[in-house]
Design an enzyme around this catalytic site. Sequence first.
Site, short mmCIF file in Angstrom:
data_model
loop_
_atom_site.label_atom_id
_atom_site.label_comp_id
_atom_site.label_asym_id
_atom_site.label_seq_id
_atom_site.Cartn_x
_atom_site.Cartn_y
_atom_site.Cartn_z
N TYR A 1 8.59 -12.68 -15.11
CA TYR A 1 7.49 -11.84 -14.60
C TYR A 1 6.15 -12.39 -15.09
O TYR A 1 5.21 -12.56 -14.31
CB TYR A 1 7.66 -10.38 -15.02
CG TYR A 1 6.45 -9.55 -14.64
CD1 TYR A 1 6.19 -9.28 -13.30
CD2 TYR A 1 5.57 -9.08 -15.60
CE1 TYR A 1 5.07 -8.55 -12.94
CE2 TYR A 1 4.45 -8.34 -15.25
CZ TYR A 1 4.20 -8.09 -13.92
OH TYR A 1 3.08 -7.36 -13.55
N THR B 1 2.66 4.25 -12.52
CA THR B 1 3.03 4.15 -11.11
C THR B 1 4.55 4.02 -11.04
O THR B 1 5.24 4.15 -12.04
CB THR B 1 2.38 2.92 -10.44
OG1 THR B 1 2.94 1.73 -11.04
CG2 THR B 1 0.86 2.92 -10.60
N ALA C 1 0.81 -1.23 0.00
CA ALA C 1 0.00 0.00 0.00
C ALA C 1 0.84 1.28 0.00
O ALA C 1 0.28 2.37 0.07
CB ALA C 1 -0.94 0.01 1.21
N ARG D 1 6.69 -2.32 3.12
CA ARG D 1 8.03 -2.40 3.72
C ARG D 1 8.59 -1.04 4.10
O ARG D 1 9.58 -0.96 4.82
CB ARG D 1 9.00 -3.07 2.73
CG ARG D 1 8.72 -4.54 2.49
CD ARG D 1 9.66 -5.14 1.46
NE ARG D 1 9.43 -4.54 0.15
CZ ARG D 1 10.38 -4.03 -0.63
NH1 ARG D 1 11.63 -4.07 -0.25
NH2 ARG D 1 10.07 -3.51 -1.79
N ARG D 2 7.99 0.04 3.59
CA ARG D 2 8.54 1.38 3.82
C ARG D 2 7.72 2.13 4.87
O ARG D 2 6.66 2.66 4.58
CB ARG D 2 8.58 2.14 2.49
CG ARG D 2 9.53 1.47 1.49
CD ARG D 2 9.53 2.14 0.15
NE ARG D 2 8.35 1.80 -0.62
CZ ARG D 2 8.18 2.11 -1.91
NH1 ARG D 2 9.11 2.80 -2.54
NH2 ARG D 2 7.08 1.76 -2.55
#
Length: 197
Positions: A153, A188, A10, A34-35
């Site tokens: 991917y 993004t 998110a 993670r941030r």
Amino acid sequence: MKKIALITGATAGLGKAIALRLAKEGHDVIITGRRRERLDELEKEIEIKYESKVLSLCFDVRVYSEVENAIAELPEEWRNIDILVNNAGLAVGLDPIHEGVVDDWERMIDTNIKGLLYVTRVISPRMTERKSGHIINLGSIAGKGVYPNGAVYCATKHAVDALSQGMRMDLLPYGIRVTQICPGAVETEFSLVRFKG
């Protein structure tokens, strides 16, 4: 009664947009990533803009013990997650298979497949107990076809497609809905990650 939605990944892009939209629609949201600094910023934004409660959890979906611990330590009022959005995912590198970077492959497989599995494994049992829930998996158009220099991917997103179909079958007897969304290119951070800045 408000529903609780948990969104992985998110801190940017689609995950952030989904968290904001669900909060706007009146859901209480658990945002993960993670941030920590980005989670804190998003938490403040949701609290200022909307009347929804928000809880941020900083962990790496690639590490099962972190996923398990974060969900196990949820306060009681946050435990009954109604909506799980498995959004965390990435593409790294754009090399032909014979020049691929193994570390890139492992990051994509660990995040896009194993991360989705780990989070679903920890959250879905409470949904099956309640016979209620909705799991939304972010796939990709790359999970429906393959393009040059994107074999790994694309393989991970084909796995998301297969997992979504299998989850739908396994969870149908419990009244749990499983949806897969397969976007194409979206503006993004995705490309910044793919090309390592």
